[in-house]
Design a protein around this motif. Structure first.
Motif, mmCIF file in Angstrom:
data_model
loop_
_atom_site.group_PDB
_atom_site.id
_atom_site.type_symbol
_atom_site.label_atom_id
_atom_site.label_comp_id
_atom_site.label_asym_id
_atom_site.label_seq_id
_atom_site.Cartn_x
_atom_site.Cartn_y
_atom_site.Cartn_z
ATOM 1 N N PRO A 230 47.061 45.817 115.883
ATOM 2 C CA PRO A 230 47.530 44.485 116.260
ATOM 3 C C PRO A 230 48.579 44.571 117.359
ATOM 4 N N LEU A 231 48.505 43.640 118.291
ATOM 5 C CA LEU A 231 49.546 43.519 119.308
ATOM 6 C C LEU A 231 50.517 42.407 118.967
ATOM 7 N N LEU A 232 50.083 41.461 118.131
ATOM 8 C CA LEU A 232 50.913 40.324 117.753
ATOM 9 C C LEU A 232 50.899 40.145 116.247
ATOM 10 N N ALA A 233 51.976 39.601 115.712
ATOM 11 C CA ALA A 233 52.048 39.230 114.300
ATOM 12 C C ALA A 233 52.854 37.949 114.193
ATOM 13 N N ARG A 234 52.449 37.067 113.290
ATOM 14 C CA ARG A 234 53.169 35.808 113.109
ATOM 15 C C ARG A 234 54.021 35.890 111.845
ATOM 16 N N TYR A 235 55.249 35.486 111.989
ATOM 17 C CA TYR A 235 56.153 35.442 110.838
ATOM 18 C C TYR A 235 57.139 34.291 111.055
ATOM 19 N N GLY A 236 57.249 33.457 110.043
ATOM 20 C CA GLY A 236 58.204 32.362 110.117
ATOM 21 C C GLY A 236 57.953 31.420 111.276
ATOM 22 N N GLY A 237 56.684 31.223 111.644
ATOM 23 C CA GLY A 237 56.369 30.305 112.731
ATOM 24 C C GLY A 237 56.589 30.871 114.106
ATOM 25 N N GLN A 286 42.382 37.927 115.820
ATOM 26 C CA GLN A 286 43.548 38.238 115.002
ATOM 27 C C GLN A 286 44.637 38.936 115.799
ATOM 28 N N GLY A 287 44.514 38.861 117.128
ATOM 29 C CA GLY A 287 45.542 39.460 117.970
ATOM 30 C C GLY A 287 45.487 40.964 118.020
#
Length: 719
Positions: A230-237, A286-287
């Motif tokens: 993954p290059l990106l991850a979403r956390y807390g918006g 999924q990035g």
């Protein structure tokens, strides 16, 4: 029930179509259980393709250098974790050598205990005696804090610290770095992107001092192999970048990112990340990106951490480079399975990602891949479904091999030159399934046809002919058709009196003993048994297998049957049975041959005027007193291979013109001088007879009767 060739092809095509739909259903997750099996197969094929398409270079990429906390470093410096003083010293050494960006593939999540705390803790309870010392130590505590020392080094260096996100636990510790700055943060609202539940990050003091941070958590595929990251991850918006992404951003001074999305089934999916206006990184929904491995372990320069700390490392290796600090020591658990090696350093996975972003050379599964895979496989599958049932085994193998090679070459071209990964296991599995299906059906159909042919013709034709027919089953069937054939009728003379002189059981054994060698001789001369009726045997030549010399085979069989009948005479007399004599009639001409009869009983037989004439010719053997009578057309077809005795000219019922009938005597090469002279004399006698030169004819027939005194034919002409 017999299957026609056309129906067999339809069934083979139906089987191929069913297999094609099954493979597609497996591939696109429509068959629970089998879809997992297919995915494992595709992943395995992916591994082979990755190894096949590695860049043709053995030189390590010098732009990214790995400082390795290896076994040698642990032996010399001590077990991990090392003191933050050591880490600060390592950063110092790398900065001095000219490293541009330093990224840590290790986690500093827990504070290092201050030695003052440990000493003061031991002195607790003795303040009266050591109070002054304890106060002095507390004044020194800030200066002796290793975390503070490391934070100071981080503040003066370009360092990216690593951390991990959690999918399962919501527990969090440490401090996250700033989120990825976006030019279009509004797209986050409807973006389908996995959300992380928790994290383990560096100490706040360290993270605040560092340039930035990036997560290095990578989840392997279901088989435990790391193929994508993954290059990106979403956390807390918010969105956060990976260690590789953030390192490249720092190295290239890239500030903001733009998310490009696409819509699939009404939902927004990430298609690529654009860094400022310079770099575009394609991702999946999924990035993630596929890791474009440069090669096996060692595709990047490795320098032992203890060599850096001891000053033994060449500083030129680090000048102007990106430095990744990671570990290959087995006890530190950062070794992964990859398509190239079962044991591969996790830090080198990040190095491969960084190199790909620097080169802008990626491996991508495009958003339209599923549609392309489906159309591609439909074309391949339909071609095979339509063509394979209609071609021979050799062409089948050539076609399927060529198709598999073309599919492999096409997907390889997309991989190598376009960086696009399309499914290969699916098309290859489809080709294999349809090929095996057709081969299996062909084997089953051939076995069924052989069995059918044996059932149909086994009682009529020799086994070797059945085997020959089985090699070309499409050429044989029981449908009625008109052919030029030769037919033979054989009858036991005086059978009525014979049957009256024997009991029922004796008569059965008598006929079995007679029919067995006669049938064998017919089979030996490639004849087909039509039927047995009482003492009569009917056979024909030229069907079901067409032969050009069917008349020759029929005459040869008749001569052999007469010789066998002579042998049987003595055997029957010894057994107390009447001696046996047979008459044989042969005729050739156009006949209807096929499976004829009623719904209750059918047989493979011949019908027609030529057949009726053959039966009548057998009846004339008694009148002329000869063993074999053949028609005029039979002699024409057989040619001069035999020596004949012309018997007469007869007019057959339903025919206006008379035909010549003959008695075949032997093969021409077997004829002696006396027999040939007799035949010449007979020809002259018949010519005189038909010219009504009676006295001349009588004289010659008298001479012939002296030559063959036991032959009734000459007596008949005398009368």
């Amino acid at each position: 029930m017999a299957l026609s060739t056309r129906k067999s092809r339809y069934l083979a095509s139906s089987i191929g179509l069913g297999l094609m739909l099954l493979v597609l259903a497996m591939q696109f997750g429509m068959v629970p259980g089998l879809d997992t099996l297919y995915q494992r197969l595709e992943l395995s094929v992916y591994n082979q393709r990755m190894q096949l398409h590695l860049p043709e270079t053995d030189n390590p990429d010098p732009r990214v250098v790995i400082v390795d906390i290896d076994e040698a470093s642990l032996r010399k410096i001590g077990q991990w974790p090392w003191s933050r003083y050591r880490i600060a010293e390592l950063i110092d050494r790398l900065n001095e050598a000219g490293a541009v960006v330093i990224a840590f593939d290790v986690l500093f999540a827990e504070p290092e205990r201050n030695p003052v705390d440990e000493i003061v803790g031991r002195l607790q309870g003795s303040e009266g005696e050591h109070g002054a010392l304890m106060n002095q130590l507390r004044r020194l505590e800030p200066a002796l804090g290793a975390d503070r020392e490391l934070a100071g080094k981080l503040a003066t260096s370009d360092v990216v610290l690593g951390y991990v996100f959690s999918d399962g636990s919501s527990a969090s510790s440490g401090q996250l770095p700033p989120s990825l700055p976006l030019t279009n943060p509004q797209v986050m609202t409807g973006l389908v992107l996995p959300t992380k539940k928790g994290y383990t990050a560096p100490l706040a003091e360290l993270q605040q001092a560092a340039s930035t941070g990036g997560f290095f958590s990578i989840r392997p595929d279901p088989d435990g192999v790391v193929r994508r990251a993954p290059l990106l991850a979403r956390y807390g918006g918010k969105l956060y970048g990976s260690l590789a992404l953030e390192t490249v951003r720092r190295y290239m001074f890239l500030q903001q990112a733009t998310l490009k999305t696409g819509t699939i089934n009404g939902e927004d999916y990430l298609e690529f990340i654009k860094l400022d206006k310079a770099r575009t990184i394609p991702t999946d929904g999924q990035g993630r990106i596929l890791v474009p491995f440069r090669g096996h372990k060692g595709s990047f320069p490795y320098v032992s951490a203890q060599a850096v700390l001891s000053g033994q490392a060449d500083p030129d290796v680090f000048a102007g480079r990106i430095v990744l600090v990671g570990t290959t020591a087995a006890g530190l658990f950062d070794l992964r399975a990859t398509p190239l090696d079962s044991v591969y350093p996790g830090v080198e996975v990040h190095a491969n990602l960084i190199a790909a972003m620097l080169d802008e050379k990626y491996l991508t599964v495009p958003s339209w891949a599923d549609g392309a895979n489906l159309v591609f496989e439909l074309i391949v599958g339909v071609l095979l479904v339509l063509l394979l049932p209609r071609i021979s085994l050799l062409w089948l193998m050539l076609l399927t091999t060529s198709m598999a090679a073309a599919v492999t070459a096409t997907t390889s071209w997309f991989w190598v030159y376009q960086g696009l990964v399309l499914d290969l296991a699916g098309p290859l599995l489809l080709i294999a399934a349809i090929t095996v299906g057709n081969l299996s059906w062909g084997y089953f159909y051939e076995s069924l046809t052989r069995h059918r042919l044996k059932d149909m013709f086994g009682q009529y034709v020799p086994p070797e002919l059945v085997d020959e027919m089985s090699e070309r089953p499409d050429e044989f069937d029981v449908a009625g058709k008109a052919r030029e054939l030769s037919v033979l009728f054989s009858d036991i003379r005086g059978f009525t009196s014979i049957s009256e002189s024997l009991s029922a059981d004796e008569l059965k054994r008598f006929l079995n003993r007679f029919f067995t060698p006669m049938t064998r001789l017919i089979f030996n001369h490639h004849g087909t048994i039509d039927k047995y009726v009482g003492d009569m045997v009917m056979a024909f030549w030229g069907a079901p297998i067409p032969v050009d010399n069917h008349a020759v085979h029929a005459i040869d069989a008749a001569l052999a049957m007469q010789q066998e009948a002579q042998k049987l005479k003595s055997e029957f007399v010894k057994a107390g049975w009447p001696e046996v004599n047979i008459g044989i009639g042969i005729n050739s001409g156009m006949m209807s041959v096929g499976d004829m009869g009623s719904e209750y009983r059918r047989s493979y037989t011949v019908l027609g005027d030529a057949v009726n004439l053959g039966s009548r010719l057998e009846g004339t053997t008694k009148y002329y007193g000869v063993g074999i009578v053949v028609g005029e057309h039979t002699r024409e077809l057989a040619g001069e291979r035999f020596v004949y005795r012309e018997l007469d000219r007869v007019r057959v019922k339903g025919k206006e013109e008379a035909i010549h009938v003959y008695q075949p005597l032997c093969r021409r090469e077997e004829a002696g001088e006396e027999l040939l002279n007799e035949i010449k004399l007979l020809e002259k006698a018949l010519s005189a007879f038909r010219s009504r030169h009676w006295e001349e004819a009588r004289e010659m027939f008298a001479r012939l009767q002296q030559i063959q005194p036991g032959l009734h034919l000459y007596s008949l002409y005398q009368e």
